[in-house]
Design a protein around this motif. Structure first.
Motif, short mmCIF file in Angstrom:
data_model
loop_
_atom_site.label_atom_id
_atom_site.label_comp_id
_atom_site.label_asym_id
_atom_site.label_seq_id
_atom_site.Cartn_x
_atom_site.Cartn_y
_atom_site.Cartn_z
N LYS B 264 2.42 -0.92 -0.42
CA LYS B 264 3.52 -0.41 -1.20
C LYS B 264 4.69 0.20 -0.15
O LYS B 264 5.68 0.55 -0.83
CB LYS B 264 2.91 1.13 -2.21
N GLY B 265 4.31 0.14 0.90
CA GLY B 265 5.22 0.39 1.81
C GLY B 265 5.06 1.87 2.27
O GLY B 265 4.56 2.96 1.67
N HIS B 268 5.44 5.19 0.37
CA HIS B 268 5.51 4.85 -1.12
C HIS B 268 4.29 4.75 -1.78
O HIS B 268 4.31 4.09 -2.86
CB HIS B 268 6.50 3.52 -1.03
N PRO B 270 1.70 5.52 -4.26
CA PRO B 270 1.56 6.85 -5.44
C PRO B 270 0.25 7.64 -5.38
O PRO B 270 0.39 8.80 -5.37
CB PRO B 270 1.42 5.91 -6.64
N ASN B 273 0.92 9.91 -2.31
CA ASN B 273 1.93 10.90 -2.57
C ASN B 273 1.39 12.11 -3.28
O ASN B 273 1.92 13.19 -3.28
CB ASN B 273 3.00 10.18 -3.04
N GLU B 292 -0.56 1.89 1.63
CA GLU B 292 0.83 1.47 1.80
C GLU B 292 1.12 0.49 2.90
O GLU B 292 2.27 -0.10 3.01
CB GLU B 292 1.38 2.88 2.84
#
Lengths: 695, 385
Positions: B264-265, B268, B270, B273, B292
């Motif tokens: 997801k980078g 980034h 979810p 985070n 990520e």
């Protein structure tokens, strides 16, 4: 094996390389599968938050009497709870709040801190056994001042809340305490046997609360809390209200129950004032036609409020202390006593039905009878000459029954000598009347006495089990006992038991005929036996519960007593016995003494009992029935009342006046406690429940 | 001051047990250093990503501080004379053992295991991490005592029994904490050393069978009581596991599964985070990489570990007997701990708390690993001279 000439190093290193490579390859392949190939990837289905549930315990159902008057209701109490999550989020982890709360509750802050920490393998008790996010109750039934202090200074007590919970309440105080029983905190064992139970629930562990627990418990509600991934509460979600348990309608009549308890307590006081120990007593009132129990009194009693919110060890100790009379014991149903002359109903039934005596001839009632060389006397060595069974029952002659039951014994011995089985008619009749079998009343099995009697088989079995002890005691001769006479007596007894303890003797049969020896019955069992006398021979498995009513007030279940057995006695003998024991005969019936001159003397009948107890005062018994009426020419009664007072003298002096006060109430001489002087036959209307919100 | 071998150029001067300065850079296995550093720096990024939303940069700074200290420890260890292992082995072993014993009265409990000694200033020491090192060095010394029989002679039964005794004491202490993960890593490193030392197959295979049988027995007995099995999987940390024993693993699995090929980078993810994966900066750091950085990034970490082990085994191949055992022991340690950690992220191995070497946040493990890398360097340089 490795070549000893060649160092194993390269090959061994190869093994290591292979292991490392295979581990890394395994990881890579698994990673590849999880990220790219797996067709069933897991998803975060809980969204950002997931739900936690705080159980809202259901209020227990009510228990009401036969006319809908409450015996157990619910009351609300203030509970102070601490939300550990909220405290943890404070800069000092809630230390200041706990310290303030501790002062208010008069407890130590460190104790409070321990109590609210969720239990885990590393956190020993005291600790919080519930969900980590649920508020922890720290004070039940908090005083109003404390509740106000917290509510008025909310800013001082963040995370501390006052909640309302329902607790059982007893509007009639100690009334029927032993019958109602009590509920207690759920234990691990309870949860193991029923996975639907929750820590917050209470469970009936005694009396009707235990017997009808499933009906009374209700369905717990729940409060949904939204938890973040770390398990901390973010906000409250929806809630499901708890459903209160169903109402149990009992056949207990509050009026008779109260009267019975008051009369029992007064009799205990009166007997004590007369110099008797009067350590306890019981009254049972039963409807002989339906098998429903109308009142059960037991003295000493206790305040069931002691159990609300958990009983202290000291209080529980007091309730089970024999020196305090074991108030927790329900003497009326769980107590087993020698029935004395009240047993003559059973003896008469047996002797007449087996043609060992008849109802018309006269037999002698001497002052004493010698059986196997032992002299057995009448009460006060009374001499009545030749009398019929009618007078033997009325005057309660003991010697009248000794001779035929001793003869029965010898007949049986002769059968045994011929290699046949003994008939043991008396024992069989006692069993038919329910002696030796738990009455099957709707109470926990451990709370109903079966009663007992001696026969050849049980005597032999007991001797086999205890012979070694008897013989050893006979050899040793009780060196611990100081009194020489006692020592000699006990030693002789032990020696006799050692060699002859298996022997069932003629004297044993004679003892049984007057409800002595090893014969015991509970007051309830006597009520059942005499109910059979008045209902054509039906032995009830009696009931206390009558109906189950749901929250809407609808009857969902009616509880019917079952006929467990029928005594093998012809109706004409029942009629003979009821007429022999009719109080209308006045002084000819020993049970009538307390009733002579009363308005309702002619509507009652009864049998006294004065049972001797080794080393103690006599047990005073009276069984009465009434008001009598004729049905198809047979005597019937609306009530059977059994009264028993421990160590209080003769049946006529203690149990007699005690039951008289109850009859005065029922038959309206003082103040009528029960309309129309008959048991209630229509279920009461129970109003729909008012929803009680507990949170 | 420890007496050491004499420097040939200063016949009568005692020298400290370190290499002369001018030889400091010469003979380093640079790829090994680069690989360890790369893993540590990737680790820094992942730790940052895992803790950014809850704690800002503080975990990143401390990870970098740990890295600095670790680098210094590595340099110091690399300058030790590998010939002095015989001297240092017992010292490291006994010091670690003392630390493990000290944990019993003075330890602090973190996540259910009483395994840490608080040093003050926010620093904590985990003796079991250093014990891995101490045991590897200790066993290497034990198995190469008999120079007269030749360095490569297989260990005698007496040596093996002695070695197993040496292992049993710290193993028991670690199991008492209880720290099942560390105990398993310790067992594997010891097994590697035994294999490499040329212990007869009846011993190595026998121990393997015993280990497997013991594990099966433990699980079987555990099956009798559900909670014991659940405790095995959530052995390390019952408190952070309110939704059942499988919660940690499920959340890590979700994170990794949705990383795909490229992820997801950075910052980034979810799952990462929102803090769904408990202990993500330590035991579940690999799930951040999986979410990520995707297969490319997470696969790179596995490849880097593979390369690290390859360099370690290369050093082992060229070293003398004692040093070879140290090198193999260290490689087995890293390899198995990486396998165990990544495996539990991927659902291959039970959840037992071990950090991912170099990558996970945590001082003690990183320091012990840095010293191990330093020892590998010392061994390597000793082999060159």
């Amino acid at each position: 094996m490795a070549d000893p000439r060649r160092p194993p190093t390269p090959r061994r290193l190869g093994i290591i390389v292979a292991l490392v490579v295979s581990m890394m390859l395994t990881l890579f392949v698994r990673l590849y599968y999880v990220q790219l190939i797996d067709p069933h990837k897991p998803t975060q289905n809980a969204g950002l938050l997931h739900d936690g549930y705080i159980v809202v315990p259901a209020p227990r159902g009510l228990i009401v009497d036969a006319r809908g008057r409450p015996l157990v209701t619910n009351t609300t109490a203030q509970v102070i709870t601490v939300d550990r999550d909220l405290l943890q989020q404070r800069s000092d982890h809630g230390r200041a709040v706990l310290a303030r709360l501790a002062v208010l509750l008069n407890r130590s802050a460190s104790e409070l801190a321990k109590e609210i920490t969720p239990c885990s393998p590393k956190v020993p008790a005291p600790c919080w056994t519930g969900e980590p996010f649920a508020p922890v109750p720290v004070a039940t039934n908090a005083p109003t001042a404390t509740v106000l202090a917290i509510s008025e200074h909310r800013e001082q007590y963040p995370g501390v809340a006052v909640q309302t919970v329902t607790l059982p309440s007893y509007p009639n105080g100690s009334l029927a305490a032993q019958i109602l029983g009590y509920a207690s905190q759920i234990t691990t064992a309870d949860k193991k046997s029923n996975s639907a139970l929750n820590d917050a629930d209470s469970i009936g562990v005694s009396g009707l609360e235990e017997q009808y627990d499933a009906i009374l418990r209700g369905v717990d509600g729940k409060q949904i809390v939204k938890l973040n991934p770390q398990g901390y509460t973010v906000k409250l979600g929806g809630s499901v209200a708890a459903q209160q348990g169903n109402t149990l309608v009992t056949s207990i009549d509050l009026g008779i129950q109260r009267l019975a308890e008051q009369s029992l307590a007064k009799q205990i006081a009166d007997s004590r004032a007369a110099g008797k120990p009067a350590t306890g007593g019981a009254v049972v009132a039963m409807d002989p036609n339906t098998g429903r129990i109308l009142a059960v009194a037991s003295y000493p009693t206790y305040d069931p409020e002691l159990f609300v919110g958990g009983i202290t060890n000291a209080n529980y100790g007091a309730l089970t202390d024999p020196s305090a009379g074991t108030p927790l014991l329900n003497r009326a149903i769980a107590g087993a006593y020698a029935p004395g002359s009240t047993f003559k109903l059973i003896t008469s039934s047996s002797l007449v039905m087996h043609d060992e005596i008849n109802t018309t001839s006269s037999y002698s009632c001497p002052g004493s009878v010698t059986i196997d060389g032992r002299v057995k006397t009448n009460f006060d060595s009374e001499v009545l000459g030749d009398i019929t069974l009618r007078d033997a029952l009325g005057y309660s002659c003991d010697t009248f029954f000794y001779q035929p039951t001793a003869d029965e014994y010898y007949t049986d011995q002769a059968r045994i000598d011929r290699g046949q089985k003994a008939h043991e008619y008396l024992q069989r009749m006692a069993a038919a009347y329910g002696v030796g079998t738990a009455p099957g009343v709707d109470l926990p099995a451990g709370e109903q006495a079966a009663g007992s009697y001696a026969d050849r088989e049980t005597r032999l079995a007991r001797w086999k089990a205890n012979r070694a002890t008897y013989c050893e005691e006979g050899r040793k001769g009780y060196p611990d006992i100081a009194d020489a006479a006692d020592r000699a007596y006990l030693t002789a007894l032990a020696k006799e038991n050692c060699t002859d303890g298996w022997r069932y003797r003629a004297g044993d049969n004679a003892d049984m005929s007057i409800g002595q020896g090893e014969t015991t019955m509970s007051p309830l069992q006597l009520a059942i036996a005499y109910s059979a006398l008045l209902n054509g021979g039906r032995i009830w498995a009696p009931t206390l519960g009558w109906a189950v009513v749901d929250a809407k007030g609808k009857v969902v279940q009616t509880i019917q007593p079952k006929v467990r057995d029928r005594v093998p006695v012809r109706q004409s003998l029942f009629d003979y016995i009821t007429s022999a024991l009719d109080f209308g005969r006045g002084w000819s019936v020993s049970g009538a003494f307390a009733y002579i001159g009363s308005k309702y003397q002619n509507r009652l009948g009864g049998k006294t009992g004065t049972a001797e107890v080794f080393g103690k005062g006599d047990t005073s018994w009276l069984v009465t029935w009434g008001p009598t009426y004729k049905q198809h020419g047979h005597t019937r009664a609306k009530f059977v009342l059994v009264g028993m007072v421990e160590q209080a003298g003769t049946g006529a002096t203690a149990a007699g006046p005690m039951l008289k006060r109850v009859w005065d109430g029922i038959l309206g001489t003082n103040r009528p406690v029960i309309p129309h002087a008959r048991p209630e036959s229509v279920l009461p209307k129970i109003a729909p429940q008012v929803k009680v919100m507990t949170r | 001051m420890t007496l050491t071998a004499r420097d040939p150029r200063a016949a009568f001067v005692l020298t400290p047990p370190v290499m002369p300065l001018e030889r400091r850079v010469r003979g380093y296995d640079r790829p090994l250093v680069v690989l360890a550093l790369a893993l540590s720096l990737i680790g820094g990024l992942l730790v940052w990503a895992a803790t950014r939303s809850a704690s800002g940069e503080s975990f990143l700074y401390r990870h970098l501080l740990n890295l600095g200290i670790a680098a210094a420890l590595m340099v110091a260890a690399s300058r030790l004379d590998a010939r002095l292992l015989r001297l240092f082995g017992p010292i490291v072993y006994l010091a670690s053992l003392f630390g493990l014993l000290l944990v019993i009265p003075a330890g602090t409990t973190v996540n259910g295991a009483k395994a840490w000694i608080r040093l003050g200033g926010g620093f904590e020491l985990q003796p079991s991490e250093f014990m891995k090192l101490g045991l590897i060095v200790g066993m290497a010394v034990l198995f190469t005592r008999h120079d007269d029989r030749g360095d490569d002679a297989p260990p005698s039964t007496r040596d093996i029994v002695l070695a197993l005794g040496l292992v049993a004491v710290p193993l028991a202490l670690i199991m008492l904490q209880p720290d099942l993960g560390s105990a398993m890593v310790l067992g594997c490193a010891v097994f590697g050393v035994l294999v490499m030392a040329g212990a007869p197959a009846r011993w190595t295979l026998g121990l393997l069978v015993c280990g497997v049988a013991g594990a099966i027995l433990a699980v079987r007995l555990g099956v009798l009581h559900d909670y014991q099995l659940a405790r095995f999987t959530s052995f390390r940390d019952p408190n952070h596991d309110p939704l059942g024993a499988a919660y940690n693993y499920n959340q890590a699995h979700i994170a990794i599964a949705h990383g795909g090929l490229f992820g997801k980078g950075l910052f980034h993810g979810p799952q990462t985070n929102s803090g769904f994966v408990p202990e993500q900066q330590t035991d579940f750091i690999f799930s951040v990489a999986g979410e990520e950085f995707g297969l490319v990034g997470a696969g790179l970490i596995i490849v880097l570990f593979g390369l690290l082990c390859w360099r370690g085994l290369r050093i082992a191949r060229d070293a003398d007997a004692a040093a070879r055992l140290v090198a193999v022991g260290v490689v087995c340690w890293f390899a198995f701990q990486a396998f165990q950690n990544i495996g539990m992220n991927l659902g291959l191995t039970p959840v037992t708390g071990v950090p991912l070497p170099f990558v996970s946040y945590g001082g003690s493990s990183m320091f012990a690993q840095a010293i191990a890398i330093g020892l590998l360097q010392a061994v390597h340089r000793r082999s060159l001279t």
